[in-house]
Design a protein around this motif. Structure first.
Motif, PDB file in Angstrom:
ATOM      1  N   LYS A  51       0.846  -1.197   0.000  1.00 19.26           N
ATOM      2  CA  LYS A  51       0.000   0.000   0.000  1.00 19.26           C
ATOM      3  C   LYS A  51       0.875   1.237   0.000  1.00 19.26           C
ATOM      4  O   LYS A  51       1.869   1.306   0.744  1.00 19.26           O
ATOM      5  CB  LYS A  51      -0.934   0.028   1.201  1.00 19.26           C
ATOM      6  N   VAL A  52       0.467   2.202  -0.800  1.00 20.05           N
ATOM      7  CA  VAL A  52       1.073   3.524  -0.792  1.00 20.05           C
ATOM      8  C   VAL A  52      -0.011   4.498  -0.382  1.00 20.05           C
ATOM      9  O   VAL A  52      -1.110   4.484  -0.935  1.00 20.05           O
ATOM     10  CB  VAL A  52       1.642   3.911  -2.173  1.00 20.05           C
ATOM     11  N   THR A  53       0.284   5.327   0.596  1.00 19.33           N
ATOM     12  CA  THR A  53      -0.707   6.267   1.087  1.00 19.33           C
ATOM     13  C   THR A  53      -0.055   7.617   1.338  1.00 19.33           C
ATOM     14  O   THR A  53       1.176   7.729   1.393  1.00 19.33           O
ATOM     15  CB  THR A  53      -1.356   5.738   2.375  1.00 19.33           C
ATOM     16  N   TYR A  89       3.737  -6.539  14.304  1.00 19.17           N
ATOM     17  CA  TYR A  89       5.111  -6.090  14.389  1.00 19.17           C
ATOM     18  C   TYR A  89       5.403  -5.195  13.194  1.00 19.17           C
ATOM     19  O   TYR A  89       4.797  -5.325  12.129  1.00 19.17           O
ATOM     20  CB  TYR A  89       6.091  -7.272  14.321  1.00 19.17           C
ATOM     21  N   ARG A  90       6.389  -4.344  13.352  1.00 19.56           N
ATOM     22  CA  ARG A  90       6.947  -3.645  12.213  1.00 19.56           C
ATOM     23  C   ARG A  90       8.418  -4.003  12.080  1.00 19.56           C
ATOM     24  O   ARG A  90       9.109  -4.217  13.103  1.00 19.56           O
ATOM     25  CB  ARG A  90       6.758  -2.124  12.311  1.00 19.56           C
ATOM     26  N   GLN A  91       8.877  -4.082  10.840  1.00 14.10           N
ATOM     27  CA  GLN A  91      10.266  -4.437  10.578  1.00 14.10           C
ATOM     28  C   GLN A  91      10.945  -3.292   9.850  1.00 14.10           C
ATOM     29  O   GLN A  91      10.502  -2.881   8.775  1.00 14.10           O
ATOM     30  CB  GLN A  91      10.368  -5.710   9.736  1.00 14.10           C
ATOM     31  N   ASP A  92      12.033  -2.806  10.418  1.00 12.62           N
ATOM     32  CA  ASP A  92      12.811  -1.730   9.844  1.00 12.62           C
ATOM     33  C   ASP A  92      14.277  -2.117   9.870  1.00 12.62           C
ATOM     34  O   ASP A  92      14.735  -2.776  10.821  1.00 12.62           O
ATOM     35  CB  ASP A  92      12.608  -0.437  10.650  1.00 12.62           C
ATOM     36  N   PRO A  93      15.031  -1.712   8.860  1.00  9.08           N
ATOM     37  CA  PRO A  93      16.462  -2.061   8.816  1.00  9.08           C
ATOM     38  C   PRO A  93      17.183  -1.631  10.093  1.00  9.08           C
ATOM     39  O   PRO A  93      17.010  -0.507  10.570  1.00  9.08           O
ATOM     40  CB  PRO A  93      16.962  -1.285   7.604  1.00  9.08           C
ATOM     41  N   GLY A  94      17.969  -2.544  10.638  1.00  5.30           N
ATOM     42  CA  GLY A  94      18.742  -2.243  11.831  1.00  5.30           C
ATOM     43  C   GLY A  94      17.985  -2.361  13.140  1.00  5.30           C
ATOM     44  O   GLY A  94      18.562  -2.181  14.221  1.00  5.30           O
ATOM     45  N   SER A 136       7.139   1.167   6.469  1.00  7.42           N
ATOM     46  CA  SER A 136       7.737  -0.015   7.058  1.00  7.42           C
ATOM     47  C   SER A 136       7.104  -1.252   6.444  1.00  7.42           C
ATOM     48  O   SER A 136       6.187  -1.163   5.622  1.00  7.42           O
ATOM     49  CB  SER A 136       7.517  -0.009   8.577  1.00  7.42           C
ATOM     50  N   VAL A 137       7.617  -2.399   6.858  1.00  3.70           N
ATOM     51  CA  VAL A 137       6.965  -3.663   6.547  1.00  3.70           C
ATOM     52  C   VAL A 137       6.306  -4.159   7.826  1.00  3.70           C
ATOM     53  O   VAL A 137       6.964  -4.246   8.873  1.00  3.70           O
ATOM     54  CB  VAL A 137       7.954  -4.712   6.012  1.00  3.70           C
ATOM     55  N   GLN A 167       2.826 -13.051   5.679  1.00  5.62           N
ATOM     56  CA  GLN A 167       3.779 -12.719   4.632  1.00  5.62           C
ATOM     57  C   GLN A 167       4.204 -11.256   4.650  1.00  5.62           C
ATOM     58  O   GLN A 167       5.131 -10.885   3.937  1.00  5.62           O
ATOM     59  CB  GLN A 167       3.185 -13.053   3.265  1.00  5.62           C
ATOM     60  N   GLY A 168       3.525 -10.440   5.423  1.00  7.06           N
ATOM     61  CA  GLY A 168       3.925  -9.043   5.543  1.00  7.06           C
ATOM     62  C   GLY A 168       3.145  -8.111   4.642  1.00  7.06           C
ATOM     63  O   GLY A 168       2.637  -8.517   3.585  1.00  7.06           O
ATOM     64  N   THR A 169       3.045  -6.856   5.076  1.00  8.68           N
ATOM     65  CA  THR A 169       2.442  -5.774   4.286  1.00  8.68           C
ATOM     66  C   THR A 169       3.464  -4.661   4.181  1.00  8.68           C
ATOM     67  O   THR A 169       3.933  -4.145   5.192  1.00  8.68           O
ATOM     68  CB  THR A 169       1.177  -5.232   4.966  1.00  8.68           C
TER      69      THR A 169
END
Lengths: 114, 112
Positions: free
Chosen positions: A11-13, A35-40, A87-88, A107-109
């Motif tokens: 999704k793009v918002t 959960y959210r997944q962000d680099p690092g 984020s994912v 599978q993630g969004t």
């Protein structure tokens, strides 16, 4: 694979708009997580639910709300999306506490806030 | 408070050589520990878990991990890397709670 479906997958918002992500399970598990997944940062817990209408905050809950009106559905709402919420997002489910069980992940969004 | 530290953000190995991904944890109680793997653009899959039974835990795809209380470690190993092992690996801790605490991840590269 555990029966977990996340929607939408991408999704793009725009900044300032509300966004709702849906997690649907067919396993009848008691616990559901966002959960959210962000680099690092690995995965960080936003909110979780331990039963219908029973929810609690995680470590990064500001700007997010959740609802669980049925065992199988757990909704995550970004009340007014900001670029920092790009984020994912992963939904997870489990039968109970983690001494004797495990979490299964969707599978993630992938959410992009522009 | 619980926490988990993955000591390497990136690990590179050649195919057929051993893999070692390091994880240290902090927990006031006997923890449950997990390793999850994430292949590119995929969800997370459980590799193995430790829940106070045998300290050497065997998982899927030839991976294993040893719980060492004295060192507060739960390192992941595999005797011989395969190209398909290239992924991101997460060490995760819980102690009979409703929550999982994730490490920041280790990206494993496998070269031919």
């Amino acid at each position: 694979d555990a029966g977990i479906t996340q929607s939408p997958r991408h999704k793009v918002t725009e900044t300032g708009t509300p966004v709702t992500l849906r997690c649907h399970q067919t396993e009848n598990h008691r616990y559901m997580y966002w959960y959210r997944q962000d680099p690092g940062h690995g995965l960080r817990l936003i909110h979780y639910s331990y039963g219908v209408k029973d929810t609690d905050k995680g470590e990064v809950s500001d700007g997010y709300s959740v609802s669980r009106s049925k065992t199988e559905d757990f909704l995550l709402t970004l009340e007014s999306a900001t670029s920092s919420q790009t984020s994912v997002y992963f939904c997870a489910i489990s039968e109970g506490r983690f001494m004797n069980t495990e979490a299964f992940f969707g599978q993630g969004t992938r959410l992009t806030v522009v | 408070a619980q926490s988990v530290t993955q000591l390497d953000s990136h690990v590179s190995v050649s195919e057929g050589t051993p893999v070692l991904l390091r994880c240290n944890y902090s927990s006031s109680y006997s923890p449950s520990l997990f390793w999850y793997v994430q292949h590119p653009n995929k969800g997370l899959q459980l590799l193995l878990k430790y829940t106070s039974a045998a300290t050497l835990v065997k998982g899927i795809n030839g991976f294993e991990a040893e719980f060492k209380k004295s060192e507060t470690s739960f390192h992941l190993t595999k005797p011989s890397a395969h190209m398909s092992d290239a992924a991101e690996y997460f060490c995760v801790v819980s102690h009979n709670t409703d929550k999982l605490i994730f490490g920041t991840g280790t990206r494993l590269q496998v070269f031919p």
